[in-house]
Scaffold this active site. Sequence first.
Site, PDB file in Angstrom:
ATOM      1  N   HIS A 171       0.858  -1.064   0.040  1.00 38.71           N
ATOM      2  CA  HIS A 171      -0.075   0.023  -0.024  1.00 38.71           C
ATOM      3  C   HIS A 171       0.691   1.208   0.109  1.00 38.71           C
ATOM      4  O   HIS A 171       0.476   2.155   0.715  1.00 38.71           O
ATOM      5  CB  HIS A 171      -0.918   0.047   1.184  1.00 38.71           C
ATOM      6  CG  HIS A 171      -2.004  -1.140   1.340  1.00 38.71           C
ATOM      7  ND1 HIS A 171      -3.377  -0.816   0.968  1.00 38.71           N
ATOM      8  CD2 HIS A 171      -2.042  -2.333   1.765  1.00 38.71           C
ATOM      9  CE1 HIS A 171      -3.932  -2.164   0.923  1.00 38.71           C
ATOM     10  NE2 HIS A 171      -3.010  -2.918   1.409  1.00 38.71           N
ATOM     11  N   ASN A 244     -10.393  -2.658   2.824  1.00 42.24           N
ATOM     12  CA  ASN A 244     -10.159  -2.461   1.417  1.00 42.24           C
ATOM     13  C   ASN A 244     -11.418  -2.158   0.605  1.00 42.24           C
ATOM     14  O   ASN A 244     -12.472  -2.304   1.252  1.00 42.24           O
ATOM     15  CB  ASN A 244      -9.573  -3.905   1.020  1.00 42.24           C
ATOM     16  CG  ASN A 244      -7.912  -4.220   1.176  1.00 42.24           C
ATOM     17  OD1 ASN A 244      -7.267  -3.198   1.432  1.00 42.24           O
ATOM     18  ND2 ASN A 244      -7.568  -5.283   1.334  1.00 42.24           N
ATOM     19  N   TYR A 458       1.352  -4.284  11.876  1.00 41.71           N
ATOM     20  CA  TYR A 458       1.357  -2.882  11.502  1.00 41.71           C
ATOM     21  C   TYR A 458       2.369  -2.027  12.357  1.00 41.71           C
ATOM     22  O   TYR A 458       3.194  -1.351  12.026  1.00 41.71           O
ATOM     23  CB  TYR A 458      -0.143  -2.070  11.424  1.00 41.71           C
ATOM     24  CG  TYR A 458      -0.955  -2.596  10.499  1.00 41.71           C
ATOM     25  CD1 TYR A 458      -1.324  -4.104  10.338  1.00 41.71           C
ATOM     26  CD2 TYR A 458      -1.337  -1.922   9.284  1.00 41.71           C
ATOM     27  CE1 TYR A 458      -2.121  -4.802   9.404  1.00 41.71           C
ATOM     28  CE2 TYR A 458      -1.976  -2.647   8.014  1.00 41.71           C
ATOM     29  CZ  TYR A 458      -2.235  -3.741   8.193  1.00 41.71           C
ATOM     30  OH  TYR A 458      -3.068  -4.367   7.264  1.00 41.71           O
TER      31      TYR A 458
HETATM   32  C1  HEM Z   1      -1.995 -11.056   7.490  1.00 42.09           C
HETATM   33  C2  HEM Z   1      -2.324 -10.403   6.694  1.00 42.09           C
HETATM   34  C3  HEM Z   1      -1.630  -8.790   6.338  1.00 42.09           C
HETATM   35  C4  HEM Z   1      -0.473  -8.342   6.998  1.00 42.09           C
HETATM   36  C5  HEM Z   1       0.535  -8.954   7.612  1.00 42.09           C
HETATM   37  C6  HEM Z   1      -0.632  -6.914   6.267  1.00 42.09           C
HETATM   38  C7  HEM Z   1       0.389  -5.881   6.628  1.00 42.09           C
HETATM   39  C8  HEM Z   1       0.224  -4.635   6.286  1.00 42.09           C
HETATM   40  C9  HEM Z   1       1.528  -3.771   6.319  1.00 42.09           C
HETATM   41  C10 HEM Z   1       2.831  -4.091   7.026  1.00 42.09           C
HETATM   42  C11 HEM Z   1       1.305  -2.697   5.942  1.00 42.09           C
HETATM   43  C12 HEM Z   1       1.872  -1.278   5.872  1.00 42.09           C
HETATM   44  C13 HEM Z   1       1.784  -0.526   6.964  1.00 42.09           C
HETATM   45  C14 HEM Z   1       2.531   0.848   7.162  1.00 42.09           C
HETATM   46  O1  HEM Z   1       3.557   0.789   6.664  1.00 42.09           O
HETATM   47  O2  HEM Z   1       2.092   1.684   7.656  1.00 42.09           O
HETATM   48  C15 HEM Z   1      -0.023  -2.659   5.374  1.00 42.09           C
HETATM   49  C16 HEM Z   1      -0.808  -1.813   4.961  1.00 42.09           C
HETATM   50  C17 HEM Z   1      -2.015  -1.729   4.646  1.00 42.09           C
HETATM   51  N1  HEM Z   1      -2.995  -2.799   4.671  1.00 42.09           N
HETATM   52 FE1  HEM Z   1      -2.220  -4.831   5.365  1.00 42.09          FE
HETATM   53  N2  HEM Z   1      -1.699  -6.642   5.912  1.00 42.09           N
HETATM   54  C18 HEM Z   1      -2.368  -7.714   5.642  1.00 42.09           C
HETATM   55  C19 HEM Z   1      -3.780  -8.139   5.095  1.00 42.09           C
HETATM   56  C20 HEM Z   1      -4.606  -7.016   4.870  1.00 42.09           C
HETATM   57  C21 HEM Z   1      -5.930  -6.956   4.701  1.00 42.09           C
HETATM   58  C22 HEM Z   1      -6.823  -8.148   4.691  1.00 42.09           C
HETATM   59  C23 HEM Z   1      -6.042  -5.836   4.513  1.00 42.09           C
HETATM   60  C24 HEM Z   1      -7.777  -5.433   4.113  1.00 42.09           C
HETATM   61  C25 HEM Z   1      -8.678  -5.583   4.946  1.00 42.09           C
HETATM   62  C26 HEM Z   1      -5.260  -4.875   4.493  1.00 42.09           C
HETATM   63  C27 HEM Z   1      -5.289  -3.456   4.664  1.00 42.09           C
HETATM   64  C28 HEM Z   1      -4.206  -2.603   4.245  1.00 42.09           C
HETATM   65  C29 HEM Z   1      -4.383  -1.183   4.154  1.00 42.09           C
HETATM   66  C30 HEM Z   1      -5.626  -0.390   3.922  1.00 42.09           C
HETATM   67  C31 HEM Z   1      -3.164  -0.766   4.516  1.00 42.09           C
HETATM   68  C32 HEM Z   1      -2.672   0.634   4.158  1.00 42.09           C
HETATM   69  C33 HEM Z   1      -2.940   1.409   5.387  1.00 42.09           C
HETATM   70  C34 HEM Z   1      -2.439   2.971   4.878  1.00 42.09           C
HETATM   71  O3  HEM Z   1      -3.188   3.682   4.164  1.00 42.09           O
HETATM   72  O4  HEM Z   1      -1.487   3.636   5.497  1.00 42.09           O
HETATM   73  N3  HEM Z   1      -4.064  -5.614   4.922  1.00 42.09           N
HETATM   74  N4  HEM Z   1      -0.681  -4.108   5.632  1.00 42.09           N
END
Ligand code: HEM
Length: 798
Positions: A171, A244, A458
Amino acid sequence: MATKKSAPTGKQTASRAAARNTDSAPAKGPAAPSDAATLKAVATQDLAASMPHNANKLAQYGHDNAVNPPQGASSSPSSLAATGSTLSEENTGPKVGSMAGPGINATIESLDRVRVDSGGQMLTTNQGVAIADNQHSLKAGLRGPALLEDFILREKITHFDHERIPERIVHARGSGAHGFFECYQPQTAITKAAPFKEAGKITPVFVRFSTVAGERGSKDTARDVRGFAVKFYTDEGNWDLVGNNIPVFFIQDAMKFPDLVHAVKPEPHHAMPQAASAHDTFWDFVSLMPESTHMLMWAMSDRAIPRSYRMMEGFGVHSFRLVNDAGESRFVKFHWKPKLGTHSLVWDEAVKISGADPDFHRRDLWEAIEAGEFPEWELGFQTFTEEESKDWSFDILDATKLIPEELVPVQIVGRMVLNRNPDNFFAETEQVAFCTAHVVPGIDFSNDPLLAGRIHSYVDTQLTRLGGPNFHEIPINAPIAPVHNNQRDGLHRQAVPRGRVSYEPNSLGGGCPFQAGAAKGFVSFPAPVQEDKVRGAPEKFAEHYAQARLFFESQTPTEQAHIAAAFRFELSKVTVPAIRERMVAGLVNASPALAAKVAEGLGMAVPDPLPRALATPVTPEIAQSPMLSLMARPGDGGIRTRKVAILVANGVEGTSIAAIQKALLDAGAVGRLVGPRIGAFTTASGDTIDADCSMENEPGFLFDGLVLPDGQAAVDALAADGHTMEFIKAQYRHCKTLLVLGASSALLAQAGIESTLPTGEADPGLIVAAAGESPANDFIAALGKHRHPERETDPPKV
Ligand code: HEM
């Protein structure tokens, strides 16, 4: 392997040429290896074909499998070229050394020391411990909560979290805005969460929309899932709903997230392709993970190329819990419904926009807010009890499944309005740190094993991305609720605590800050936990196709055609035919009709279906869910913020242009004068009008509609400019609304555009007016339809 040299035939020459491509290949690879590139292609194909499906899937569900995980399937390549990064690995040198042999992780000599080849090797932790099960988190029971003890999951996710700096690991590309949430009616019967306590209560929010796979500078209109992350600054602390624009996910367990992201990101040897899933490693992985089929349907649908962030739904994805003052709990799925309705781009348009304006969505959001056209969504709850969900054909802890709205209706509880752009992109949008662990009293987690991994991930990743602890003090992240605790020091500390007490219990500080207790503090919902400690998944998780079918069957014919075309495009970019074959074999289980269409588009036969992990198909509660179609939410039919191009040149008939411009403005749309160049043009009656953009700097596909002007001299000038035809054809091909005034019908003819649909009926998106007429109302009504798919053919005629 020795290769026999002979003069290549025409067919051989073609497949030898194909073996040199990095992004596409014919249905069958080269038959015989005639040189190094074809040898690699043949060996890669053979290796992938030797694993026609994921043999382990059949043994990944249920308690017995959980305590006795099988050894993973593996296969040896016929040539090491198949698993190498590059054909040039045999070019040795003093710095690069030689190529790695199978199983070698040499720790001596130049780069040989660190080159790794895992061929034929078992998967291990970073401590060299063999991993028995790389599919599941450690949980208290098959449906139980994940356990902190899971050192394997934590090592894997922690490592993943810190893989990339300084941008977000996923993202990375996104845009944000400030706004507020307003509660319609108190929801205190089901939750004590602060934003839902009173009718009219306002809670400030910051929202960030994003793509997933691309880097920070990548294009906005990539085919991808969109992140929809909302930070509620409640008066009882921050609550982040990190969702999402698609209600399900690719995988069921956090253990697979690093694998998924590695597969979709640019391939590690040459770092291509950027912001795209159309490549070998993504399709290799998902075709071995049949649980991704449902999400793939969504990702191949027009949901993955939204027209605007303002026109997409948002979903919390996982089941969460709501808890009320009495300590009673219901499960909940969160939904955001856009006021403007759900609208998307078409693929050809998305591809072209990404070149002309990579900031398309960022610009759209920014401009709408600057114009006072504040985007708005309603928040909905789908609530249900454990008891109600017990007999459903799917498990509510499985993030690859949704709950059809026809089964559990969505109750609207409030609205969110984004009414302020950030003052500084870096300080706010870049530094904002969302986290699924940020919940407030009244909101709690389910035992979804994907959610459990996220709760850890996160903050962990942000420790690197934002430079160590204390990033919660960065203004965009700081809550408006007061923060008092004994956490101290660390990099970049802002708070200056008074006094000498930084521990609890204390008497020197009068016991402060003191523990809040159950009345005000966060108390985890006491869900019972009493099962074996296992790595595994419940039996219902083994069903992989019913909801993929439900989604596909619930789409309109146009949406189905786009899904088939998207699979065709993406799989045509795969260079290993065996991967394509495996993927289409999986689609047969979801929809034989779709599989047949995709196979036809790829010039291949429909393969036998993949074996199913669940032998007996389930009976879904719902066979059709109209709410899953983008067409279910057209919005109010208005055209506010839509962009319309009005072509002009010297000699243009000015009165009709002025009339249409005014009508568009009155309806809230933006009518832009587009000339062969920017600047002043003289109308037929000698007035001056000013083009604010040109066909060169704002090509046709950037607009929602087009007005072709009257005035013979202007039409002649436009007819002589090659940009005009491209402009008109793009509008027509993408099924947009065209208003053709007077003399400009000659431009339609020049573009080869028929005045009727392929069926012979009138084209509702093509409004042709005689000189002197200006049917603004008809044009506006047709624009409100967004697009006229009746016109679409595959392949396009124009
Ligand atoms: C085990 C599964 C997942 C892991 C380990 C994971 C991990 C991460 C990580 C490490 C980031 C970067 C965060 C940052 O640097 O601030 C991120 C961002 C994000 N993830 Fe996940 N994620 C997973 C599943 C999902 C799922 C299922 C969704 C939706 C429901 C999702 C939605 C998002 C969103 C929207 C962001 C961006 C947040 C922003 O705008 O800063 N992720 N995720």
